[in-house]
Design a protein around this motif. Structure first.
Motif, PDB file in Angstrom:
ATOM      1  N   GLU A 171       2.521   7.438   1.431  1.00  0.00           N
ATOM      2  CA  GLU A 171       3.225   7.573   0.154  1.00  0.00           C
ATOM      3  C   GLU A 171       3.679   6.205  -0.373  1.00  0.00           C
ATOM      4  N   PHE A 172       4.184   5.373   0.542  1.00  0.00           N
ATOM      5  CA  PHE A 172       4.658   4.043   0.124  1.00  0.00           C
ATOM      6  C   PHE A 172       3.497   3.181  -0.400  1.00  0.00           C
ATOM      7  N   SER A 174       0.652   4.264  -1.519  1.00  0.00           N
ATOM      8  CA  SER A 174       0.137   4.844  -2.766  1.00  0.00           C
ATOM      9  C   SER A 174       0.992   4.403  -3.954  1.00  0.00           C
ATOM     10  N   GLN A 175       2.313   4.392  -3.736  1.00  0.00           N
ATOM     11  CA  GLN A 175       3.205   3.969  -4.819  1.00  0.00           C
ATOM     12  C   GLN A 175       2.930   2.517  -5.213  1.00  0.00           C
ATOM     13  N   MET A 176       2.768   1.647  -4.216  1.00  0.00           N
ATOM     14  CA  MET A 176       2.505   0.235  -4.501  1.00  0.00           C
ATOM     15  C   MET A 176       1.131   0.045  -5.148  1.00  0.00           C
ATOM     16  N   SER A 178      -0.356   2.209  -7.027  1.00  0.00           N
ATOM     17  CA  SER A 178      -0.317   2.734  -8.395  1.00  0.00           C
ATOM     18  C   SER A 178       0.212   1.709  -9.392  1.00  0.00           C
ATOM     19  N   GLN A 179       0.969   0.744  -8.900  1.00  0.00           N
ATOM     20  CA  GLN A 179       1.483  -0.301  -9.786  1.00  0.00           C
ATOM     21  C   GLN A 179       0.766  -1.636  -9.531  1.00  0.00           C
TER      22      GLN A 179
END
Length: 609
Positions: A171-172, A174-176, A178-179
Motif C-alpha cells: 500500500e505504501f 503504491s501510494q508513492m 501513484s504520485q
C-alpha cells in the motif's frame, strides 16, 4: 608679573598715562630722530602723522607672544604673509594633520566593518534560499521521498506475519508510485536549485573585489604630491598631457598599464562628438578608479601598426563637420542605393565639373572621365566649399567650344599649328660618308633642311633621340627639291643599324618618287597598306605627314594637308614597333640636288583623320 610691569611704564610727556604702543618699523630710517619709541594714548592722538603699520600694542606682546602670531612683527616687506599665517593658525583643528589622519582611519575602519557586516548578512540570506550543502539536499530528499517512513514501516515487521506486512508495504509503495509525477517534479526542482547555486556561486569575483579594495586602500594618501590624478581636474586641462603620455605607446608592443588618461584619449576624440558634460563626468569617474585601472596591463600596442589616433582637435569644427558628412555620404553609397548615387551625379557641382572635363577641347579619355565622375560622387560633401553658381566668365563661349566639331579640317589645322614643335636634332650618320656627302642645316624657324651633295649612294639622316613608345608623334616633311624620277625614303630605323646599313633593312619605311609635279609611293618596304584612297600622291605643296604611336603599333603616312590618301604599316611588320627599343625618325636620300625639309614634329593627344 607682566601686568605690573606694563602698568609701571609711564609716558614721559604724559605722566598720568601708561605706555601702550611701541614703534616696530622704520627705526633704521629714524636713527637720529628725537621721536620717542614708546607712545601712550595721548601721544597717539597728538601725532598727526601717526602710521599704525609702524606701531604695535605693548599689551598684545605680553599677552599673546607665547600662544599666537603677533601682527606687524617681525618687520617684513610684505605683511600679508603674517596676516595669512594668522588666518592659517586661527583654525587649530585644520592644522592638526596627525589627528585628522587618525580620525579618518578610525571612522573608515568603523564604516568599513559595518558595511562588510551588512554585505555578509545579505549574502548569507541569499544563499539560504538554496539547498546549500549535502545535509540540506539529503533532508529535502527525505521529505520528498518519505524514505524514513519507508524505513520505519520495514522495521515494524511482526514475526510470522509476513503476509500482513507485505500488504502494508504494498500500500505504501503504491501510494508513492501513484504520485510519481509529483516526485519527479519535486526532485527535479531540488536538482535544479542545487545546480543553479553551484553555477551562480562565484568565489573568484569576491576575491577580485577584495584585491581591488586593497589596491584602493594602498593608494590612500593625504598629500597631493603622491596623488598624480589630483591635477586632472577635467578632460580639457589634461588632454595635452594625455596625448604626450600615450604618443610614445602608440605602436610599441610591451607591458603598459591601462589608465584613465588612455581611456579619456580614446573617448574624447572630437570624432566621437561627446558632450563636455559627459566627458567631464566620465573623467571624474575614471580618476576615482584610476588605481584600479592601472592594475590591468597589456602586452600589445594600442593602435594598429604604423597607425595612430587622428588628432581632430587640430582642425576646425567646420572641417570636422565636413568629415562627418563625408562618412555618412560614403556609408549611403556603400549600400548601393542607385537613386542616392544618381542624385549626387545630378547635383550642380558634379554636373558642371563633368561638363568641363567632357568638353571636346579637353581631349580626355572616356574611362578617365568616368573615373573622375566616380571620384566627384565619392567626395561630393567637400564640393560645397566651391561656389559653382557663377563659375564661368562666359557660359555661352564655354558651351560653344564644348560642343565644337573637331573634325572640321580648318579648326584641326589651326589647332595643330599652335602645338609646340619638338626639336629632334636631325643629323647625318657616317654610313656611306653621310656626314661628308650630306648637309643638315637647322633654320631659324626650327626647320631642318637636308641636302645631298653628290650621287654616291644612300645616306641616313636620323633623329638624335629614340622615339618614346607612349607618345603620339606627327612628322611633316616637305619635298623642296627632287629631280624627276628620283627617290627618297621616310620612316623609322633602328639606331643600332644607322651606321652600317640603310633604312630598308628594318622594313619600317616608304619609298617615294618624283612624278610630274607630285610625289608618289613606289615599291613595298613596310608602309604600303592602303587605308584611304587608292595609291598615294601628294598635292602641289608636296608635303607628307607621318604619324607614329609605337605603343599601339601605328605607323601611317598621309598627304598633307588634304588627307585624301592614307597608308599604314603592313600588319606583319607591326610587331617591330613594340619589339625594337631604339627606333628613330629616319630620312634617306641618294641623289644630288635632293633637298628635303623636316618642318614639324609635334606630340598630340589624338590623330583626328
Amino acid at each position: 608679573m607682566d601686568t605690573i610691569t606694563i602698568q609701571n611704564l609711564k609716558c614721559n610727556k604724559h605722566p598720568n598715562k601708561n605706555l601702550q604702543f611701541i614703534q616696530v618699523n622704520d627705526i633704521l630710517t629714524q636713527s637720529i630722530s628725537t621721536k620717542p619709541l614708546f607712545y601712550c594714548s595721548s601721544c597717539f592722538n597728538h601725532d598727526l602723522h601717526f602710521q599704525s603699520i609702524n606701531y604695535l600694542m605693548i599689551d598684545q606682546i605680553f599677552q599673546e607672544a607665547e600662544t599666537n602670531i603677533i601682527p606687524k612683527w617681525p618687520p617684513v616687506n610684505n605683511y600679508q604673509i603674517i596676516s595669512d599665517l594668522i588666518d592659517l593658525t586661527s583654525n587649530q583643528s585644520s592644522l592638526d594633520y596627525v589627528q585628522q589622519i587618525t580620525d579618518f582611519f578610525d571612522q573608515f575602519k568603523e564604516e568599513f566593518l559595518n558595511k562588510i557586516d551588512i554585505i555578509q548578512k545579505k549574502m548569507i540570506n541569499e544563499a539560504l534560499k538554496y539547498p546549500i550543502d549535502t545535509q540540506q539536499i539529503i533532508k529535502r530528499y527525505q521529505d520528498i521521498s518519505n524514505i524514513l517512513q519507508f524505513k520505519q514501516l520495514l522495521n515494524n515487521q511482526q514475526p510470522n506475519n509476513l503476509q500482513d506486512h507485505s500488504i502494508l508495504c504494498k500500500e505504501f509503495i503504491s501510494q508513492m508510485e501513484s504520485q510519481k509525477d509529483k516526485n519527479t517534479e519535486l526532485l527535479q526542482s531540488l536538482l535544479t536549485q542545487a545546480n543553479q547555486l553551484q553555477k551562480n556561486f562565484n568565489m573568484e569575483y569576491p576575491h577580485m573585489i577584495k584585491q581591488q579594495l586593497f589596491t584602493f586602500i594602498d593608494h590612500i594618501s593625504f598629500f597631493n604630491l603622491e596623488i598624480p590624478e589630483v591635477n586632472s581636474i577635467n578632460h580639457n586641462s589634461t588632454r595635452s598631457h594625455q596625448q604626450t603620455n600615450i604618443t610614445n605607446q602608440n605602436n610599441q608592443i610591451g607591458d603598459f598599464k591601462l589608465g584613465s588618461d588612455l581611456i579619456m584619449k580614446l573617448v574624447s576624440n572630437e570624432s566621437n562628438f561627446c558632450s563636455d558634460q559627459f566627458l567631464n563626468k566620465l573623467n571624474d569617474i575614471l580618476q576615482s578608479i584610476n588605481p584600479l585601472l592601472k592594475q590591468f596591463s597589456f602586452k600589445t600596442a594600442v593602435f594598429k601598426e604604423n597607425k595612430e589616433q587622428i588628432d581632430f582637435s587640430k582642425i576646425s569644427e567646420e572641417k570636422i563637420n565636413f568629415i562627418e558628412e563625408y562618412v555618412k555620404h560614403s556609408v549611403a553609397l556603400s549600400r548601393g542605393e542607385q537613386q542616392f548615387e544618381q542624385e549626387a551625379k545630378d547635383s550642380l557641382e558634379i554636373k558642371q565639373m563633368i561638363q568641363i572635363v567632357e568638353s571636346k577641347m579637353s581631349f580626355l579619355k572616356q574611362d578617365f572621365i568616368q573615373q573622375f565622375e566616380k571620384f566627384l560622387v565619392d567626395v561630393k560633401p567637400f564640393l560645397k566649399q566651391i561656389n559653382f553658381t557663377n563659375s564661368f566668365t562666359d557660359k555661352q563661349k564655354f558651351d560653344f567650344f564644348r560642343n565644337i566639331n573637331l573634325k572640321d579640317s580648318k579648326l584641326y589645322t589651326l589647332f595643330e599649328e599652335n602645338l609646340p614643335n619638338l626639336d629632334l636634332k636631325l643629323f647625318a650618320t657616317e654610313y656611306n660618308n653621310g656626314q661628308r656627302d650630306c648637309v643638315v642645316n637647322k633654320k631659324e624657324n626650327g626647320y631642318y633642311e637636308i641636302e645631298k651633295l653628290n650621287n654616291i649612294g644612300w645616306v641616313n639622316c636620323i633623329s638624335s633621340i629614340n622615339l618614346q613608345k607612349d607618345l603620339k608623334y606627327i612628322f611633316r616633311i616637305k619635298v623642296e627639291s627632287l629631280n624627276e624620277g628620283k627617290c627618297f625614303i621616310i620612316g623609322l630605323m633602328k639606331n643600332s643599324d644607322t651606321g652600317i646599313t640603310d633604312g630598308s633593312t628594318n622594313e619600317l619605311i616608304c619609298q617615294l618618287q618624283k612624278n610630274n609635279q607630285s610625289v608618289i609611293k613606289v615599291g613595298s618596304w613596310g608602309i604600303d597598306k592602303q587605308l584611304k584612297g587608292a595609291g598615294f600622291k601628294t598635292s602641289v605643296e608636296n608635303m607628307i605627314e607621318l604619324r607614329l604611336y609605337l605603343k599601339e603599333q601605328i605607323l601611317e603616312m598621309l598627304d598633307y594637308p588634304n588627307y585624301e590618301y592614307k597608308l599604314g604599316l603592313d600588319d606583319k611588320y607591326k610587331v617591330k614597333l613594340t619589339q625594337f627599343d631604339d627606333l628613330r625618325f629616319y630620312i634617306g636620300i641618294c641623289n644630288q640636288e635632293t633637298k628635303i625639309i623636316l618642318m614639324d614634329v609635334k606630340i598630340v593627344n589624338e590623330f583626328i583623320y
